[in-house]
Design a protein around this motif. Structure first.
Motif, PDB file in Angstrom:
ATOM      1  N   GLU A  30      18.903  -4.470  52.324  1.00 33.20           N
ATOM      2  CA  GLU A  30      19.270  -3.134  52.805  1.00 33.20           C
ATOM      3  C   GLU A  30      20.669  -2.697  52.406  1.00 33.20           C
ATOM      4  O   GLU A  30      20.907  -1.503  52.197  1.00 33.20           O
ATOM      5  N   VAL A  31      21.592  -3.618  52.263  1.00 31.43           N
ATOM      6  CA  VAL A  31      22.997  -3.220  52.120  1.00 31.43           C
ATOM      7  C   VAL A  31      23.611  -3.586  50.777  1.00 31.43           C
ATOM      8  O   VAL A  31      24.746  -3.211  50.504  1.00 31.43           O
ATOM      9  N   ASN A  32      22.877  -4.309  49.958  1.00 28.86           N
ATOM     10  CA  ASN A  32      23.485  -4.816  48.736  1.00 28.86           C
ATOM     11  C   ASN A  32      22.964  -4.167  47.462  1.00 28.86           C
ATOM     12  O   ASN A  32      21.771  -3.865  47.358  1.00 28.86           O
ATOM     13  N   VAL A  33      23.879  -4.030  46.510  1.00 22.46           N
ATOM     14  CA  VAL A  33      23.450  -3.828  45.133  1.00 22.46           C
ATOM     15  C   VAL A  33      22.763  -5.121  44.705  1.00 22.46           C
ATOM     16  O   VAL A  33      23.270  -6.211  44.958  1.00 22.46           O
ATOM     17  N   ILE A  34      21.630  -5.013  44.101  1.00 25.01           N
ATOM     18  CA  ILE A  34      20.917  -6.177  43.584  1.00 25.01           C
ATOM     19  C   ILE A  34      20.811  -6.039  42.074  1.00 25.01           C
ATOM     20  O   ILE A  34      20.466  -4.973  41.567  1.00 25.01           O
TER      21      ILE A  34
END
Length: 114
Positions: A30-34
């Protein structure tokens, strides 16, 4: 503890397509650049593509127009659709969160061969 799990690799001929998957937990997703990375035999690991939580994407020049990264919010999964594969795409592919790197997973092997 592996927090991102890659899958979907295989052995294909030049010009073929593969779709890689990177599964992770919702808290990471939900919160990270992947980002996807790859490491060819005898070479350093390199950036391939990334996607932000909002869906902004970035690609290395050599895959632009051939690879597409996408997020599935329902499955906490990031996909890498690879089309028009070339011999030079042969590598082990990994996903991670570039802002705060997690332990690397096993990766998934992509082999493009005649």
């Amino acid at each position: 503890q592996v927090q991102l799990v890659e899958s979907g690799g295989g052995l294909v001929q030049p010009g073929a397509s593969l779709k890689l998957s990177c599964e992770t937990s919702r808290s990471i997703f939900e919160v990270n650049v992947i980002a996807w990375y790859r490491q060819a035999p005898g070479k350093q690991r390199e950036f391939v593509a990334s996607i932000t939580p909002g869906g902004w994407t970035n690609y290395r020049d050599s895959v632009k127009g051939r690879f597409s990264i996408a997020r599935d919010n329902a499955e906490n999964t990031v996909y890498l659709q690879m089309n028009s594969l070339e011999l030079s795409d042969t590598a082990d592919y990994y996903c991670n969160t570039p802002a705060t790197m997690k332990p690397w997973g096993r990766g998934t092997q992509v082999t493009v061969s005649l």
